[in-house]
Design an enzyme around this catalytic site. Sequence first.
Site, PDB file in Angstrom:
ATOM      1  CE1 TYR A  48      -3.767   2.523   0.580  1.00 19.43           C
ATOM      2  CE2 TYR A  48      -2.312   3.172   2.549  1.00 19.43           C
ATOM      3  CZ  TYR A  48      -3.393   3.532   1.758  1.00 19.43           C
ATOM      4  OH  TYR A  48      -4.454   4.404   1.655  1.00 19.43           O
ATOM      5  CG  ASP A  62      -2.751  13.019   4.668  1.00 20.30           C
ATOM      6  OD1 ASP A  62      -2.623  13.442   3.562  1.00 20.30           O
ATOM      7  OD2 ASP A  62      -3.398  12.172   5.102  1.00 20.30           O
ATOM      8  CG  ASP A  89      -4.422   7.933  -0.014  1.00 21.21           C
ATOM      9  OD1 ASP A  89      -5.178   8.638  -0.748  1.00 21.21           O
ATOM     10  OD2 ASP A  89      -3.972   8.400   1.113  1.00 21.21           O
ATOM     11  CG  ASP A  91      -4.865  12.575  -1.251  1.00 24.84           C
ATOM     12  OD1 ASP A  91      -4.836  11.677  -0.434  1.00 24.84           O
ATOM     13  OD2 ASP A  91      -3.651  13.228  -1.309  1.00 24.84           O
ATOM     14  CG  HIS A 116      -8.102   4.824  -1.431  1.00 21.85           C
ATOM     15  ND1 HIS A 116      -8.097   5.929  -1.060  1.00 21.85           N
ATOM     16  CD2 HIS A 116      -6.850   3.823  -0.887  1.00 21.85           C
ATOM     17  CE1 HIS A 116      -6.948   5.995  -0.018  1.00 21.85           C
ATOM     18  NE2 HIS A 116      -6.479   4.891   0.033  1.00 21.85           N
ATOM     19  CD  GLU A 118      -9.340  11.250   0.462  1.00 16.51           C
ATOM     20  OE1 GLU A 118      -9.434  12.191   1.549  1.00 16.51           O
ATOM     21  OE2 GLU A 118      -8.746  10.273   0.657  1.00 16.51           O
ATOM     22  CB  CYS A 126      -5.389  12.500   8.602  1.00 22.75           C
ATOM     23  SG  CYS A 126      -5.356  10.970   9.408  1.00 22.75           S
ATOM     24  NE  ARG A 161     -10.469   8.262   3.041  1.00 25.13           N
ATOM     25  CZ  ARG A 161      -9.382   8.717   3.666  1.00 25.13           C
ATOM     26  NH1 ARG A 161      -8.264   8.145   3.171  1.00 25.13           N
ATOM     27  NH2 ARG A 161      -9.332   9.593   4.497  1.00 25.13           N
ATOM     28  CD  GLU A 191     -10.162   6.169   7.176  1.00 28.04           C
ATOM     29  OE1 GLU A 191     -10.152   5.160   7.673  1.00 28.04           O
ATOM     30  OE2 GLU A 191      -9.057   6.533   6.817  1.00 28.04           O
ATOM     31  CG  ASN A 213      -6.972   2.818   7.418  1.00 26.92           C
ATOM     32  OD1 ASN A 213      -5.485   2.420   7.703  1.00 26.92           O
ATOM     33  ND2 ASN A 213      -6.926   4.278   7.458  1.00 26.92           N
TER      34      ASN A 213
END
Length: 301
Positions: A48, A62, A89, A91, A116, A118, A126, A161, A191, A213
């Site tokens: 990952y 982040d 990731d 974002d 993924h 989101e 985060c 996500r 999440e 996660n």
Amino acid sequence: MLHSRSTPQAKRQALRAGLSEAGLLRLPGAFSPLAARSIERAGFEGVYVSGAVLSADLALPDVGLTTLSEVAGRAQAIARVTELPTLVDADTGFGEPLNTARTIQILEDAGVAGCHIEDQVNPKRCGHLDGKTVTPLPEALRRLRAAVNARRDPSFVICARTDVRTTEGLDATIERAKAFADAGADLIFPEALAGAAEFEAVRKAVEVPLLANMTEFGKSELLPAATLRDLGINVVIYPVTLLRLAMGAVTEALRVIEADGTQAGLVERMQTRAELYDLLDYSGYTAFDEDVFSHGYQEER
């Protein structure tokens, strides 16, 4: 040596096959290509690439400061060295739906197995911090459909996500999970679920594969792999674990060197030169074509 022998398509097909089988795919987060090599050697099923880790490695919070180029570059470097599929990731897709479409194709070109996207509003935060804002569901679906429609390799895994658990609750999470599945997501990432009961509720509500996660210091209980497997979870990520351990060791090592004036007391805790060379396949480079040049080395501590 140099690059993995498996093609990006083969890795994507391996990830898809794993999602379709009973069992749990474990994907520790790699903060570097060398860490990805260690993950593969340790016997895990995938790698990952965490946006939070990439941000931290650049000494940034982040909060959506990293760019598509930075993420794709690091992801490509990691995917290059491992036979395992790499999940990235991405974002919020780095912009509007058209930007999300480009993100998918750039990551396909980077050789990763999937990513993924989101449903947060940019600048994102985060997933385990408070103060997040999520996009309205119609906008989130446009973003996801852009990703699905942009995909050229049907084996590339698109994970959706949702961060609504901490803003709107579990029922809203389930509603979005269902909508994302209907919009073509191959994998759903709810999440910041609190614990086993919430994972079980989402599992009962949707038929597509689910990702858990297991990040430290967050809102989710750290459930063992066996428990997640029994709950029917398909993928678990440990996004920041290796970075946190590594930086903890760095901090302690610097303290010891500053206090003692030498690193001698730390040598027994280090990866040896021989172990590093073995992980790098130094001997493979030497044997590749000794008629051209020899990288001869000695196996020493």
